[in-house]
Design an enzyme around this catalytic site. Structure first.
Site, PDB file in Angstrom:
ATOM      1  N   ASN A   1     -69.764  77.286 -27.444  1.00  9.39           N
ATOM      2  CA  ASN A   1     -70.507  77.173 -26.185  1.00  9.39           C
ATOM      3  C   ASN A   1     -71.303  78.464 -26.011  1.00  9.39           C
ATOM      4  O   ASN A   1     -70.723  79.515 -25.748  1.00  9.39           O
ATOM      5  CB  ASN A   1     -69.513  76.987 -25.029  1.00  9.39           C
ATOM      6  CG  ASN A   1     -70.184  77.015 -23.671  1.00  9.39           C
ATOM      7  OD1 ASN A   1     -71.404  76.913 -23.570  1.00  9.39           O
ATOM      8  ND2 ASN A   1     -69.385  77.152 -22.632  1.00  9.39           N
ATOM      9  N   TRP A   2     -72.619  78.354 -26.174  1.00  6.36           N
ATOM     10  CA  TRP A   2     -73.445  79.566 -26.081  1.00  6.36           C
ATOM     11  C   TRP A   2     -73.747  79.962 -24.642  1.00  6.36           C
ATOM     12  O   TRP A   2     -74.297  81.021 -24.390  1.00  6.36           O
ATOM     13  CB  TRP A   2     -74.759  79.354 -26.856  1.00  6.36           C
ATOM     14  CG  TRP A   2     -74.609  79.482 -28.341  1.00  6.36           C
ATOM     15  CD1 TRP A   2     -73.449  79.579 -29.050  1.00  6.36           C
ATOM     16  CD2 TRP A   2     -75.676  79.541 -29.300  1.00  6.36           C
ATOM     17  NE1 TRP A   2     -73.731  79.692 -30.404  1.00  6.36           N
ATOM     18  CE2 TRP A   2     -75.086  79.672 -30.581  1.00  6.36           C
ATOM     19  CE3 TRP A   2     -77.060  79.484 -29.209  1.00  6.36           C
ATOM     20  CZ2 TRP A   2     -75.848  79.754 -31.750  1.00  6.36           C
ATOM     21  CZ3 TRP A   2     -77.820  79.565 -30.374  1.00  6.36           C
ATOM     22  CH2 TRP A   2     -77.218  79.706 -31.638  1.00  6.36           C
ATOM     23  N   LYS A   3     -73.435  79.084 -23.691  1.00  8.40           N
ATOM     24  CA  LYS A   3     -73.709  79.371 -22.273  1.00  8.40           C
ATOM     25  C   LYS A   3     -75.186  79.746 -22.100  1.00  8.40           C
ATOM     26  O   LYS A   3     -76.034  79.212 -22.796  1.00  8.40           O
ATOM     27  CB  LYS A   3     -72.769  80.465 -21.755  1.00  8.40           C
ATOM     28  CG  LYS A   3     -71.323  80.231 -22.166  1.00  8.40           C
ATOM     29  CD  LYS A   3     -70.376  81.152 -21.487  1.00  8.40           C
ATOM     30  CE  LYS A   3     -68.979  80.922 -22.019  1.00  8.40           C
ATOM     31  NZ  LYS A   3     -67.950  81.545 -21.231  1.00  8.40           N
TER      32      LYS A   3
ATOM     33  N   HIS B   1     -67.033  72.502 -17.230  1.00  9.05           N
ATOM     34  CA  HIS B   1     -66.663  73.874 -17.598  1.00  9.05           C
ATOM     35  C   HIS B   1     -66.372  74.650 -16.314  1.00  9.05           C
ATOM     36  O   HIS B   1     -67.013  74.426 -15.290  1.00  9.05           O
ATOM     37  CB  HIS B   1     -67.810  74.523 -18.385  1.00  9.05           C
ATOM     38  CG  HIS B   1     -67.402  75.822 -19.013  1.00  9.05           C
ATOM     39  ND1 HIS B   1     -67.286  76.988 -18.294  1.00  9.05           N
ATOM     40  CD2 HIS B   1     -67.057  76.123 -20.286  1.00  9.05           C
ATOM     41  CE1 HIS B   1     -66.894  77.962 -19.102  1.00  9.05           C
ATOM     42  NE2 HIS B   1     -66.734  77.461 -20.321  1.00  9.05           N
TER      43      HIS B   1
ATOM     44  N   GLU C   1     -67.165  77.445 -15.378  1.00  6.36           N
ATOM     45  CA  GLU C   1     -68.327  78.149 -14.809  1.00  6.36           C
ATOM     46  C   GLU C   1     -69.203  77.182 -14.015  1.00  6.36           C
ATOM     47  O   GLU C   1     -69.837  77.572 -13.036  1.00  6.36           O
ATOM     48  CB  GLU C   1     -69.105  78.854 -15.932  1.00  6.36           C
ATOM     49  CG  GLU C   1     -68.319  80.061 -16.429  1.00  6.36           C
ATOM     50  CD  GLU C   1     -68.565  80.452 -17.874  1.00  6.36           C
ATOM     51  OE1 GLU C   1     -69.570  79.994 -18.459  1.00  6.36           O
ATOM     52  OE2 GLU C   1     -67.741  81.204 -18.418  1.00  6.36           O
TER      53      GLU C   1
ATOM     54  N   GLU D   1     -58.864  75.044 -20.889  1.00  7.00           N
ATOM     55  CA  GLU D   1     -59.388  76.402 -20.814  1.00  7.00           C
ATOM     56  C   GLU D   1     -58.860  77.098 -19.559  1.00  7.00           C
ATOM     57  O   GLU D   1     -59.440  76.939 -18.467  1.00  7.00           O
ATOM     58  CB  GLU D   1     -60.917  76.371 -20.751  1.00  7.00           C
ATOM     59  CG  GLU D   1     -61.569  75.736 -21.964  1.00  7.00           C
ATOM     60  CD  GLU D   1     -62.967  76.293 -22.165  1.00  7.00           C
ATOM     61  OE1 GLU D   1     -63.226  76.803 -23.253  1.00  7.00           O
ATOM     62  OE2 GLU D   1     -63.779  76.248 -21.235  1.00  7.00           O
TER      63      GLU D   1
ATOM     64  N   GLY E   1     -63.458  84.679 -21.625  1.00  8.72           N
ATOM     65  CA  GLY E   1     -64.273  85.888 -21.669  1.00  8.72           C
ATOM     66  C   GLY E   1     -63.527  87.152 -21.265  1.00  8.72           C
ATOM     67  O   GLY E   1     -64.143  88.183 -21.022  1.00  8.72           O
TER      68      GLY E   1
ATOM     69  N   SER F   1     -61.029  83.077 -25.064  1.00  7.21           N
ATOM     70  CA  SER F   1     -60.873  84.281 -25.894  1.00  7.21           C
ATOM     71  C   SER F   1     -60.347  83.997 -27.300  1.00  7.21           C
ATOM     72  O   SER F   1     -59.567  84.788 -27.849  1.00  7.21           O
ATOM     73  CB  SER F   1     -59.991  85.317 -25.183  1.00  7.21           C
ATOM     74  OG  SER F   1     -60.602  85.729 -23.967  1.00  7.21           O
TER      75      SER F   1
ATOM     76  N   GLY G   1     -66.458  80.516 -26.705  1.00  6.30           N
ATOM     77  CA  GLY G   1     -67.640  81.066 -26.056  1.00  6.30           C
ATOM     78  C   GLY G   1     -68.205  82.220 -26.862  1.00  6.30           C
ATOM     79  O   GLY G   1     -68.924  82.033 -27.851  1.00  6.30           O
ATOM     80  N   GLY G   2     -67.852  83.447 -26.467  1.00  7.03           N
ATOM     81  CA  GLY G   2     -68.435  84.655 -27.056  1.00  7.03           C
ATOM     82  C   GLY G   2     -68.442  84.685 -28.579  1.00  7.03           C
ATOM     83  O   GLY G   2     -69.450  85.036 -29.201  1.00  7.03           O
TER      84      GLY G   2
HETATM   85  C1  PEP Z   1     -65.745  79.218 -22.894  1.00  5.67           C
HETATM   86  O1  PEP Z   1     -66.660  79.641 -22.223  1.00  5.67           O
HETATM   87  O2  PEP Z   1     -65.566  77.998 -22.969  1.00  5.67           O
HETATM   88  C2  PEP Z   1     -64.888  80.172 -23.587  1.00  5.67           C
HETATM   89  C3  PEP Z   1     -63.765  79.749 -24.072  1.00  5.67           C
HETATM   90  O3  PEP Z   1     -65.344  81.469 -23.638  1.00  5.67           O
HETATM   91  P1  PEP Z   1     -64.685  82.676 -24.496  1.00  5.67           P
HETATM   92  O4  PEP Z   1     -64.357  82.145 -25.865  1.00  5.67           O
HETATM   93  O5  PEP Z   1     -65.767  83.725 -24.551  1.00  5.67           O
HETATM   94  O6  PEP Z   1     -63.479  83.115 -23.772  1.00  5.67           O
END
Ligand code: PEP
Length: 250
Positions: free
Chosen positions: A9-11, A93, A95, A163, A169, A209, A230-231
């Site tokens: 997920n590049w957000k 999500h 966010e 999640e 993050g 994470s 994500g990241g």
């Molecule tokens: C996400 O945004 O779905 C996520 C899991 O982010 P991260 O891996 O950066 O914690």
């Protein structure tokens, strides 16, 4: 057997130069033994489809509207994502739930619209830190599952991502026992609601994470069928390490 899935997920990150990472990822995994999915910003969906041409990597939207079309400035429909070349959409999500006050009802409407547009859905659920500390995690997860999932789903068109909000993050990851407890709980809820067969066939991703350094142990937890990342999905090298760990877990 559920085929494993590594989803990125590049957000709200990335302009066209970022596509070099997808090309590098495809080159590093010419014949992946797991499904690969990346959700770029909507502006990059069509060009990512081109970058991944002749490769198994699929492309996802990060959200869609619950209506097919209409006066909804700034929104995007399932049909538009499909037309741009996406085959999946991430919905609910945390966010989106936090920044746009999306409720379980909203997520369920969006999921219905996405499935009607012939997209597959990745539906995200997860508890906050306060809910975890108050020992309410399973109750929250049960409520989100009951409210966010439409009745028409199957193992082919739906993936669920657990999640925990406090792990996204932050570098904080639940213990393996905590991940296992929630994934086993989700599996049993799905089997109760959708029947043994469908409930068993829906893939469950862990997200929060995930990195190359912790992926292997997470992928060995029961009922973890992959990750939503994500990241660490923004750099081919990092995402590649996670993909290799998932392939090793088969
Ligand atoms: C996400 O945004 O779905 C996520 C899991 O982010 P991260 O891996 O950066 O914690």
């Amino acid at each position: 057997m559920r085929r494993k899935l590594a989803a990125g997920n590049w957000k709200m990150n990335g302009v066209s130069t970022q596509l070099a990472e997808v090309e590098a990822l495809c080159a590093a995994h010419p014949s992946p033994r797991v499904d690969l999915l990346i959700a770029p910003p909507a502006t990059l969906i069509s060009s990512m489809v081109v970058s991944a041409a002749n490769h198994a990597l699929e492309v996802a939207g990060q959200d869609c509207h619950g209506e097919k079309n209409g006066a909804h400035t700034g929104d995007i429909s399932g049909e538009m994502l499909k037309d741009a070349g996406a085959s999946y959409v991430i919905l609910g999500h945390s966010e989106r739930r936090e920044d746009h006050s999306e409720s379980d009802d909203d997520v369920r409407s969006k999921a219905r619209a996405a499935l009607a547009a012939d997209l597959k859905v990745v539906i995200c659920i997860g508890e906050s830190l306060e809910e975890r500390e108050a020992a309410n995690t399973l109750e929250i997860i049960a409520g989100q599952l009951a409210g966010s999932l439409p009745d028409i789903l199957t193992g082919e068109n739906t993936v669920i991502a657990y999640e925990p909000i406090w792990a996204i993050g932050t570098g904080k990851v639940p213990t393996l026992a905590q991940i296992g407890e929630v994934h086993d709980f989700i599996r049993s809820k799905l089997q109760t609601r959708f029947g043994e067969g469908v409930g068993r066939s829906i893939r469950l991703l862990y997200g929060g994470s995930v990195k190359p350094s912790n992926a292997s142990e997470i992928f060995n937890v029961s009922n973890v069928d992959g990750a939503l990342v994500g990241g660490a999905s923004l750099k081919a090298e990092d995402f590649s390490g996670i993909i290799k760990a998932l392939e090793d877990a088969i």
